[in-house]
Design a protein around this motif. Structure first.
Motif, PDB file in Angstrom:
ATOM      1  N   LEU A  44      29.646  -6.910 -14.894  1.00  0.00           N
ATOM      2  CA  LEU A  44      29.971  -8.334 -14.821  1.00  0.00           C
ATOM      3  C   LEU A  44      31.115  -8.664 -15.769  1.00  0.00           C
ATOM      4  O   LEU A  44      32.033  -9.423 -15.415  1.00  0.00           O
ATOM      5  CB  LEU A  44      28.739  -9.172 -15.168  1.00  0.00           C
ATOM      6  N   SER A  45      31.099  -8.100 -16.959  1.00  0.00           N
ATOM      7  CA  SER A  45      32.168  -8.323 -17.927  1.00  0.00           C
ATOM      8  C   SER A  45      33.504  -7.826 -17.382  1.00  0.00           C
ATOM      9  O   SER A  45      34.542  -8.481 -17.549  1.00  0.00           O
ATOM     10  CB  SER A  45      31.836  -7.602 -19.236  1.00  0.00           C
ATOM     11  N   GLU A  46      33.483  -6.688 -16.712  1.00  0.00           N
ATOM     12  CA  GLU A  46      34.707  -6.150 -16.118  1.00  0.00           C
ATOM     13  C   GLU A  46      35.205  -7.046 -14.991  1.00  0.00           C
ATOM     14  O   GLU A  46      36.417  -7.238 -14.815  1.00  0.00           O
ATOM     15  CB  GLU A  46      34.448  -4.728 -15.599  1.00  0.00           C
ATOM     16  N   ALA A  51      35.293  -9.982 -22.625  1.00  0.00           N
ATOM     17  CA  ALA A  51      34.019  -9.648 -23.264  1.00  0.00           C
ATOM     18  C   ALA A  51      33.102 -10.864 -23.223  1.00  0.00           C
ATOM     19  O   ALA A  51      33.536 -11.995 -23.462  1.00  0.00           O
ATOM     20  CB  ALA A  51      34.247  -9.209 -24.706  1.00  0.00           C
ATOM     21  N   LEU A  52      31.824 -10.636 -22.913  1.00  0.00           N
ATOM     22  CA  LEU A  52      30.856 -11.729 -22.818  1.00  0.00           C
ATOM     23  C   LEU A  52      30.007 -11.856 -24.079  1.00  0.00           C
ATOM     24  O   LEU A  52      29.486 -12.926 -24.377  1.00  0.00           O
ATOM     25  CB  LEU A  52      29.942 -11.515 -21.606  1.00  0.00           C
ATOM     26  N   PHE A  53      29.878 -10.746 -24.798  1.00  0.00           N
ATOM     27  CA  PHE A  53      29.108 -10.728 -26.030  1.00  0.00           C
ATOM     28  C   PHE A  53      29.912 -10.066 -27.150  1.00  0.00           C
ATOM     29  O   PHE A  53      30.802  -9.245 -26.883  1.00  0.00           O
ATOM     30  CB  PHE A  53      27.790  -9.948 -25.860  1.00  0.00           C
ATOM     31  N   LYS A  58      23.438  -6.457 -36.591  1.00  0.00           N
ATOM     32  CA  LYS A  58      22.486  -6.023 -35.569  1.00  0.00           C
ATOM     33  C   LYS A  58      22.251  -7.093 -34.502  1.00  0.00           C
ATOM     34  O   LYS A  58      21.449  -6.897 -33.591  1.00  0.00           O
ATOM     35  CB  LYS A  58      21.147  -5.661 -36.230  1.00  0.00           C
ATOM     36  N   LYS A  59      22.960  -8.220 -34.610  1.00  0.00           N
ATOM     37  CA  LYS A  59      22.743  -9.313 -33.672  1.00  0.00           C
ATOM     38  C   LYS A  59      23.914  -9.445 -32.698  1.00  0.00           C
ATOM     39  O   LYS A  59      25.048  -9.098 -33.033  1.00  0.00           O
ATOM     40  CB  LYS A  59      22.548 -10.630 -34.423  1.00  0.00           C
ATOM     41  N   ILE A  60      23.614  -9.929 -31.493  1.00  0.00           N
ATOM     42  CA  ILE A  60      24.673 -10.181 -30.520  1.00  0.00           C
ATOM     43  C   ILE A  60      24.820 -11.685 -30.311  1.00  0.00           C
ATOM     44  O   ILE A  60      23.844 -12.436 -30.400  1.00  0.00           O
ATOM     45  CB  ILE A  60      24.403  -9.480 -29.172  1.00  0.00           C
ATOM     46  N   PHE A  61      26.051 -12.107 -30.054  1.00  0.00           N
ATOM     47  CA  PHE A  61      26.355 -13.517 -29.842  1.00  0.00           C
ATOM     48  C   PHE A  61      27.263 -13.647 -28.631  1.00  0.00           C
ATOM     49  O   PHE A  61      28.033 -12.733 -28.318  1.00  0.00           O
ATOM     50  CB  PHE A  61      27.048 -14.109 -31.075  1.00  0.00           C
ATOM     51  N   LEU A  69      30.401 -18.915 -19.170  1.00  0.00           N
ATOM     52  CA  LEU A  69      29.719 -18.285 -18.044  1.00  0.00           C
ATOM     53  C   LEU A  69      28.227 -18.606 -18.073  1.00  0.00           C
ATOM     54  O   LEU A  69      27.624 -18.844 -17.016  1.00  0.00           O
ATOM     55  CB  LEU A  69      29.941 -16.772 -18.070  1.00  0.00           C
ATOM     56  N   ALA A  70      27.626 -18.637 -19.261  1.00  0.00           N
ATOM     57  CA  ALA A  70      26.197 -18.942 -19.366  1.00  0.00           C
ATOM     58  C   ALA A  70      25.901 -20.349 -18.851  1.00  0.00           C
ATOM     59  O   ALA A  70      24.895 -20.568 -18.162  1.00  0.00           O
ATOM     60  CB  ALA A  70      25.734 -18.794 -20.818  1.00  0.00           C
TER      61      ALA A  70
END
Length: 305
Positions: A44-46, A51-53, A58-61, A69-70
């Motif tokens: 989906l990112s491609e 980049a979506l995240f 250790k955390k993703i945003f 997109l969200a």
């Protein structure tokens, strides 16, 4: 970038990751393997070309593109849900789906009501989520379910709330506690008693703390436990007292593993509420189940958070 190549499946996976801020929790929620989920998000990112995240420690945003997109994914999910409801309404209440989220304590009562409803309406597909208050509020905020059943409706959210059953909270002790058998015990006599409490934010805990605060008592918190089952075992083991929904201790009282204390002001009367976002258009199935709750609710002596 051609979003026509993106699939609804990919968008649903992405939105779930965004909600949880975790690939692992999203994979568990969707019953997918982590590699499969990661591959779908990568594709989906491609397709999006951005980049979506982003990962910080250790955390993703979500990135700015990811947030946009969200929001779009949430709009799509809402529209698909309305479409499903409209189609179900055209077919009548005997078809369609129902998603409900209930507090862990309600598992002692509501599943029985749900079982009767499903027997009466076998064509309706039902999904039930069981969790603590914090989790239910998160799901309510993101409109993930049709109906939510909880003890105390959120005051900070714009919701419709209807109480459908009484929820008495009782004070339980181990059988050999010195106050067992005494009548009309004053709340002040519990000032030095250790209590086993639910996690902060629990409706039962909030009600308990308000009651004792009104009598000038700050509870002596010996343990915080996240489940009613663990609390019952801890009290039975003699580690303290607890306030619990009456429906959760029926078996233990019958077996004399726990005993009710006759403290002035108890039981504390609360109610079960069926809750959903204000303005939400309930499906035919959700409307029918809400009516079923009121039609088959217990007597005033019955259920309880």
């Amino acid at each position: 970038m051609n979003l026509r190549h993106a699939t609804l499946h990919q968008l649903r996976i992405f939105l779930t990751v965004a909600r949880h801020s975790s690939f692992a929790r999203a994979a568990e929620d969707l019953h997918l393997s982590p590699p499969t989920l990661s591959l779908q998000v990568k594709q989906l990112s491609e397709t999006v070309g951005e980049a979506l995240f982003e990962q910080l420690g250790k955390k993703i945003f979500l990135t700015a593109t990811g947030r946009t997109l969200a929001d779009a994914c949430q709009d799509i999910e809402n529209r698909m849900e309305r479409l499903s409801q409209d189609l179900a309404a055209l077919r009548g209440v005997e078809k369609g789906s129902l998603k409900i989220a209930i507090l862990t304590t309600v598992k002692y009562t509501v599943p029985k009501l749900l079982g009767g409803f499903c027997a009466a309406h076998p064509g309706i597909e039902v999904a039930m989520f069981v969790g603590n208050r914090e989790t239910l509020l998160q799901r309510l905020a993101s409109n993930q379910d049709d109906l939510y059943i909880m003890g105390q409706p959120p005051q900070q959210m714009d919701v419709v709330s209807e109480d459908f059953a009484v929820n008495p909270l009782v004070l339980v002790a181990p059988p050999r506690h010195p106050l067992v058998g005494q009548r009309s015990v004053a709340p002040q006599r519990l000032i030095n008693e250790p209590f086993i409490l639910r996690e902060p934010g629990s409706g039962t805990r909030l009600t308990t703390e308000r009651f004792f605060a009104a009598h000038g008592i700050t509870l002596r918190n010996r343990l915080e436990v996240g489940s009613n089952e663990a609390i019952k075992q801890t009290v039975a083991g003699g580690l303290g007292l607890a306030v619990l929904s009456s429906t959760t201790v029926v078996a233990e009282l019958a077996l004399k593993e726990l005993v009710l204390l006759e403290v002035q002001g108890f039981p504390l009367i609360r109610h079960w509420h069926v809750v959903y976002p204000k303005g939400k258009k309930l499906s035919a199935a959700a409307t029918a189940f809400k009516a079923w709750l009121f039609e088959h609710r217990a007597s005033p002596a019955g259920p309880a958070d």
